[in-house]
Every structure is written in structure tokens, then in C-alpha cells.
Design an enzyme around this catalytic site. Structure first.
Site, PDB file in Angstrom:
ATOM      1  N   ASP A   1      -4.021  -4.750  -1.209  1.00 24.89           N
ATOM      2  CA  ASP A   1      -3.738  -3.548  -0.420  1.00 24.89           C
ATOM      3  C   ASP A   1      -3.722  -2.376  -1.389  1.00 24.89           C
ATOM      4  OD1 ASP A   1      -2.874  -1.495   1.156  1.00 24.89           O
ATOM      5  OD2 ASP A   1      -1.090  -2.519   1.924  1.00 24.89           O
TER       6      ASP A   1
ATOM      7  N   SER B   1     -18.298   6.692  -4.490  1.00 27.97           N
ATOM      8  CA  SER B   1     -17.877   8.043  -4.132  1.00 27.97           C
ATOM      9  C   SER B   1     -18.611   8.442  -2.852  1.00 27.97           C
ATOM     10  CB  SER B   1     -18.146   9.012  -5.289  1.00 27.97           C
ATOM     11  OG  SER B   1     -17.755  10.331  -4.945  1.00 27.97           O
TER      12      SER B   1
ATOM     13  N   LYS C   1     -12.978  11.718  -3.125  1.00 28.57           N
ATOM     14  CA  LYS C   1     -14.308  11.304  -3.576  1.00 28.57           C
ATOM     15  C   LYS C   1     -14.701  12.016  -4.877  1.00 28.57           C
ATOM     16  CE  LYS C   1     -14.323   8.341  -1.670  1.00 28.57           C
ATOM     17  NZ  LYS C   1     -14.699   6.926  -1.848  1.00 28.57           N
TER      18      LYS C   1
ATOM     19  N   ASN D   1     -15.345  -0.521  -4.154  1.00 21.37           N
ATOM     20  CA  ASN D   1     -16.099  -0.134  -2.966  1.00 21.37           C
ATOM     21  C   ASN D   1     -15.237   0.338  -1.807  1.00 21.37           C
ATOM     22  OD1 ASN D   1     -18.478  -0.637  -0.832  1.00 21.37           O
ATOM     23  ND2 ASN D   1     -16.706  -1.815  -0.161  1.00 21.37           N
TER      24      ASN D   1
ATOM     25  N   LYS E   1      -9.375 -10.709   8.765  1.00 26.46           N
ATOM     26  CA  LYS E   1     -10.727 -10.138   8.747  1.00 26.46           C
ATOM     27  C   LYS E   1     -11.545 -10.682   7.590  1.00 26.46           C
ATOM     28  CE  LYS E   1      -9.604  -5.754  11.046  1.00 26.46           C
ATOM     29  NZ  LYS E   1      -9.549  -4.277  10.888  1.00 26.46           N
TER      30      LYS E   1
ATOM     31  N   TYR F   1     -10.196  14.123   1.936  1.00 22.24           N
ATOM     32  CA  TYR F   1     -11.219  13.101   1.711  1.00 22.24           C
ATOM     33  C   TYR F   1     -12.168  13.538   0.603  1.00 22.24           C
ATOM     34  CZ  TYR F   1     -15.331  10.179   2.365  1.00 22.24           C
ATOM     35  OH  TYR F   1     -16.387   9.331   2.138  1.00 22.24           O
TER      36      TYR F   1
END
Length: 310
Positions: free
Chosen positions: A86, A169, A202, A113, A64, A198
Site C-alpha cells: 500500500d 510519470s 508527476k 508503475n 484484485k 496530480y
């Protein structure tokens, strides 16, 4: 209720005042963008290449990433460099940092990111951490830690004496703090559920970024940010009504790069150490407890403990 109102306020920010055309010339600058083979990261890499930076695309998938590099070359005329990383495997992170340092002596900006959002709760990192916290927080902490000597040395060569680490974040951080008992797999972690896990990751991104700024602010400008509600591969695990609702409020992918590019390249960005940026390219409020120095110290020490024997 306050968290929802804050999220809504950041979800409809109007037109960006900062545009990619406002990025200064970046000739001679070496920059890493994690997760730049797709989505917001790819748009970030594109803007940086157009301003003559040397950009490393740090991602897990070589296939990718190579396709992304080809796409970006067609769009910019510049060639990015693939760095295999990774973030869900600590030895891979160490190998990536060593590979980078074998090629470069300088690093001007690190964009943390990459991220994973609401995968099946059963998914873990290679070392048994919650996939979201392990990738989004622990993985980026370890990668950053290994690159800090390079960042600090690079800062000495810049006119302003600063380099930057920009950590992505989300407004999702508003909905859950840190529960150290759920960072690794446990019944409590599974009970928490993937959406709150999740949010926790963040939240952890901001706490980490703030602590990095406290410890290394003399040479590293550390900024965390909400990129906005953006169309990207992050939504790949959403389904049904949740997916419909999320997609209905998303902005096109290029918008997601605006705030982190502002923090990472603009003159104003040099004054943002320890700040939280929101759409589009402005400083905004994060949850107050993300700024707790004691929590920052505790999280940093926990993170250090996890990687000490890698």
C-alpha cells in the site's frame, strides 16, 4: 502554450517501433511491478511473464491481485507472485520490502508503475500527505530506497553491471512544478486543487528519478517516462465533459506498457540513465526544471526526512 504543444506532440506518436516481441529472454530475472493488478501494470507484467521473468505484482488489493494472477496465468502459462504493498501507508511499504527481501536476494528491474490520478482533494495518505504526492512520489521513493541495497548487489552479478528502476510519470508534469508547502494537508494544498496536485506528483516522479540516477548511476539505470494517453483505471475519478474529452484521445491499455518495457528490458534502455522516455519507446523532452540538480537534492532530502523514523 509550450506545455500544451509539448503534450499534444506526445499524444499522437504514431505506431510503436518497439513491440513486446522485441523483449529479450528474461529467464533468471526478478522483477517487481507496482500496481500490476490492473491497467498498464498488468500489461507490463504479462509481457515480462511471456519472456520468462519472475514477476512480483506489488499492489494493495490481494483480491484484485489474485484475480490478475489467474488472468495472467491463463494468458501466459506463467504464475506471478503477489506482494502486498500500500503505497499510501509508509509502514505497509516497509513491510512489503521486508517480505520481498525475505524471499529474494536479487532484483533486476523495479517498475514504479502504480499511481493515483485526480481523486477528491480531501483524500490523504495514512500519514496525512496529499494522496497523489504521497502515493506517486513519497511511496515509490520509500519502496525504492528500501530496495536499493538489493538492487546494487544484483548489479554486481549482471554482465553489464547494471539494474534498472523505471518510474512512470505523465505529460501532466508539464503543468505544475513542486510546492513543498502542499505535500502535506493544508489550506494551500486544497486551494491548489486535485488536477494541479496530480501534475505536481508527476513532476516529482521525474525529479526523483533523475536524482536516483545521479546518486546511483554506477549501478542503477533510472528512467522516468510518459506512458502515453492510455485507457486504464486512472480515469476512474474523471467525470462529465472532462471524462468525455480524456477518453476521446486514449490508446488501448497495451500501448501503455510499450515505453516502460523498452526502458526496462531493451539493450538501448541501459543507456537511458537520467533520461525521460515518451511514446512510443523514444527519448523526449521533459520540463527543463525537472533536471535541476539543486531541486533534486532538495526533494531527496525532504523525502528522506519523511521516512527516517518509520
Amino acid at each position: 502554450m509550450g506545455a500544451y504543444l509539448s503534450m499534444i506532440g506526445q499524444s499522437f506518436p504514431g505506431k510503436p517501433k518497439f513491440k513486446t516481441e522485441d523483449i529479450p529472454d528474461l529467464s533468471g530475472k526478478v522483477i517487481i511491478v507496482t500496481g500490476a493488478n490492473t491497467g498498464i501494470g498488468k500489461e507490463t507484467a504479462k509481457a515480462l511473464l511471456l519472456r520468462n521473468a519472475k514477476v512480483y505484482i506489488a499492489a494493495r488489493s490481494q483480491e484484485k491481485s489474485e484475480q490478475a494472477i489467474k488472468d495472467l496465468e491463463k494468458e501466459t502459462g506463467k504464475t506471478a507472485v503477489f506482494l502486498k504493498l500500500d503505497l499510501a501507508d509508509l509502514p505497509s511499504i516497509k513491510a512489503a520490502a521486508e517480505e520481498f527481501k525475505s524471499k529474494e536476494t536479487q532484483l533486476h528491474v523495479l517498475f514504479n508503475n502504480a499511481g493515483v490520478m485526480i481523486p477528491p482533494v480531501e483524500q490523504l495518505t495514512a500519514q496525512g500527505y496529499d494522496l497523489q504526492f504521497g502515493t506517486n512520489v513519497l511511496g515509490h521513493f520509500y519502496f525504492t530506497k528500501l530496495l536499493i541495497p538489493t538492487l546494487v548487489e544484483t548489479a554486481k552479478t549482471t554482465p553489464e553491471g547494471k539494474v534498472r528502476v523505471i518510474t512512470t510519470s505523465s505529460s501532466g508534469h508539464l503543468f505544475h512544478g513542486l510546492d513543498f508547502a502542499t505535500f502535506k494537508d493544508s489550506p494551500k494544498r486544497k486551494k491548489l486543487g486535485t488536477t494541479r496536485l496530480y501534475a505536481q506528483s508527476k513532476f516529482g516522479n521525474i525529479v526523483f528519478a533523475n536524482e536516483l540516477g545521479r546518486r546511483y548511476g554506477d549501478s542503477i539505470v533510472s528512467v522516468s517516462l510518459n506512458p502515453g494517453n492510455i485507457q486504464s483505471d486512472l480515469q476512474r475519478y474523471t467525470k462529465g465533459i472532462q471524462r468525455t474529452l480524456i477518453l476521446s484521445i486514449l490508446y488501448p491499455t497495451p500501448y501503455g506498457a510499450v515505453t516502460q518495457l523498452w526502458a526496462g528490458t531493451s539493450k538501448e534502455g541501459l543507456e537511458l540513465n537520467g533520461k525521460y522516455a515518451i511514446p512510443w519507446a523514444r527519448v523526449g523532452p521533459a520540463r527543463k526544471d525537472t533536471a535541476d540538480p539543486q531541486l533534486g537534492k532538495e526533494l531527496w532530502e525532504w523525502l528522506e526526512e519523511q521516512v527516517k523514523d518509520i
